[in-house]
Motif scaffolding. Sequence first.
Motif, PDB file in Angstrom:
ATOM      1  N   ARG A   1      -5.862  -7.190  -2.236  1.00  0.00           N
ATOM      2  CA  ARG A   1      -7.111  -7.926  -2.481  1.00  0.00           C
ATOM      3  C   ARG A   1      -7.024  -8.676  -3.802  1.00  0.00           C
ATOM      4  O   ARG A   1      -7.996  -9.252  -4.239  1.00  0.00           O
TER       5      ARG A   1
ATOM      6  N   HIS B   1       0.844  -1.205   0.000  1.00  0.00           N
ATOM      7  CA  HIS B   1       0.000   0.000   0.000  1.00  0.00           C
ATOM      8  C   HIS B   1       0.875   1.249   0.000  1.00  0.00           C
ATOM      9  O   HIS B   1       1.765   1.402   0.840  1.00  0.00           O
TER      10      HIS B   1
ATOM     11  N   TYR C   1     -10.239  -7.081  10.476  1.00  0.00           N
ATOM     12  CA  TYR C   1     -11.526  -7.305   9.808  1.00  0.00           C
ATOM     13  C   TYR C   1     -11.314  -8.351   8.724  1.00  0.00           C
ATOM     14  O   TYR C   1     -10.183  -8.712   8.412  1.00  0.00           O
TER      15      TYR C   1
ATOM     16  N   ARG D   1      -3.553   4.690  -1.815  1.00  0.00           N
ATOM     17  CA  ARG D   1      -3.334   3.324  -1.311  1.00  0.00           C
ATOM     18  C   ARG D   1      -3.057   2.307  -2.425  1.00  0.00           C
ATOM     19  O   ARG D   1      -2.200   1.446  -2.308  1.00  0.00           O
TER      20      ARG D   1
ATOM     21  N   GLU E   1       0.772  -4.842  11.068  1.00  0.00           N
ATOM     22  CA  GLU E   1       0.465  -3.413  11.054  1.00  0.00           C
ATOM     23  C   GLU E   1       1.411  -2.742  12.043  1.00  0.00           C
ATOM     24  O   GLU E   1       1.321  -2.970  13.246  1.00  0.00           O
TER      25      GLU E   1
ATOM     26  N   ASP F   1      -5.805 -11.459   0.087  1.00  0.00           N
ATOM     27  CA  ASP F   1      -4.621 -10.748   0.574  1.00  0.00           C
ATOM     28  C   ASP F   1      -3.367 -11.629   0.526  1.00  0.00           C
ATOM     29  O   ASP F   1      -3.439 -12.846   0.384  1.00  0.00           O
TER      30      ASP F   1
HETATM   31  O1  PAY Z   1      -3.813  -9.073   5.665  1.00  0.00           O
HETATM   32  O2  PAY Z   1      -5.787  -8.826   6.482  1.00  0.00           O
HETATM   33  C1  PAY Z   1      -4.716  -8.360   6.121  1.00  0.00           C
HETATM   34  C2  PAY Z   1      -4.381  -6.920   6.150  1.00  0.00           C
HETATM   35  C3  PAY Z   1      -5.491  -5.979   6.361  1.00  0.00           C
HETATM   36  C4  PAY Z   1      -5.055  -4.596   5.885  1.00  0.00           C
HETATM   37  C5  PAY Z   1      -5.750  -4.349   4.568  1.00  0.00           C
HETATM   38  O3  PAY Z   1      -5.188  -4.738   3.548  1.00  0.00           O
HETATM   39  O4  PAY Z   1      -6.860  -3.805   4.533  1.00  0.00           O
HETATM   40  C6  PAY Z   1      -5.312  -3.564   6.935  1.00  0.00           C
HETATM   41  C7  PAY Z   1      -5.126  -2.103   6.532  1.00  0.00           C
HETATM   42  C8  PAY Z   1      -3.847  -1.923   5.754  1.00  0.00           C
HETATM   43  O5  PAY Z   1      -2.738  -1.921   6.300  1.00  0.00           O
HETATM   44  O6  PAY Z   1      -3.956  -1.773   4.554  1.00  0.00           O
HETATM   45  C9  PAY Z   1      -5.160  -1.174   7.730  1.00  0.00           C
HETATM   46  C10 PAY Z   1      -5.003   0.284   7.387  1.00  0.00           C
HETATM   47  C11 PAY Z   1      -5.048   1.156   8.615  1.00  0.00           C
HETATM   48  C12 PAY Z   1      -6.099   0.751   6.430  1.00  0.00           C
HETATM   49  O7  PAY Z   1      -5.780   1.371   5.427  1.00  0.00           O
HETATM   50  O8  PAY Z   1      -7.271   0.499   6.717  1.00  0.00           O
END
Ligand code: PAY
Length: 311
Positions: A146, A70, A251, A128, A274, A256
């Motif tokens: 994703r 990201h 969540y 992002r 994180e 991923d």
């Molecule tokens: O592997 O489940 C996972 C990672 C989850 C991350 C995601 O890809 O959404 C969590 C978020 C991230 O680092 O991208 C958290 C951050 C704070 C966000 O942008 O929501």
Amino acid sequence: RPRSVSFNGAFRSYAQIVHEMKRLERLNKSLVEVFSLGKTYENRTMYGIKISSNISNSTKPVIFLNCGIHAREWISISSCVYVARELVLKYSSDESIRHLVNRLEWIIVPVVNVDGYIYTHKTDRLWRKNRKPNVNSSCIGTDLNRNFNVKWATVGADYGKHCSDIYPGERPFSEPESYNLAIYMYSIRDRIKAYVDFHSYGQLWMSAWGFATYLPPTYTKNSIAMRRIVIAIYMTNRKYYQYGPAAIVIYKTSGDATDWVYGVLGVTHSYGVELQPSIFSQKGFILSPSYIEPVGKEAVAGLKTLASHVR
Ligand code: PAY
Ligand code: ZN
């Protein structure tokens, strides 16, 4: 605009990071190899760095790290660079580092989303996704975290919504950055014994699964390792990281990197991390450069403990 190039003075540009990796390679050719994983959408080279004694013919177990999936998570990227520097620059002076580098091969990809990272320096600090345009939409980019081929677009992903920050792409591995990373990891899958995908923020050390809250088969092993890891981090900086399965501690997500490495490559120790700050902090993604060193130290402390779980 002044160009800041000093180590802990500022977050580095991609060009500075590549320059630093090549410098580490020049400093110690038997220990370091910089390599390409392929090109990004905007035709930039995705670089990785391999660190191990006798690197040219290594058959050692691999600990694979990547950062910067990201774009806006700058502290993740600086931490990968910090770890690489630590392993190379302390090799001759620090016994425990020497042991880690002799026994294992470390492969580090400090910036997966190169185009996005550059975009956060030039245009939009909070970008992002990657920078590949979407068909029939003016919104750019896919969430690379994703886009992996595991339970793709089933949960925690905005399928068909090109403008969303969690748009999973048009199909699994539709994006060159996630595809290149996956192809490379697949080619050395037998040697990968641990994997960490660094993100920010939240202070969380997370294992599989992301896509469902039930516990995976190796969870006992994972939780023992994670508990020791977060204690080691706490000892370093008095920062408390929570740990557990990603779907529970943050969540649900699908497609991923961590789930793919765990579920498809079969790597037991596959973690999504994180880094700082905590979920309660107002700072979010925007940290001052004074965080580079303490957070880098946390990453090193966690990884040393993780390495002790790799036989
Ligand atoms: O592997 O489940 C996972 C990672 C989850 C991350 C995601 O890809 O959404 C969590 C978020 C991230 O680092 O991208 C958290 C951050 C704070 C966000 O942008 O929501
Ligand atoms: Zn992230």
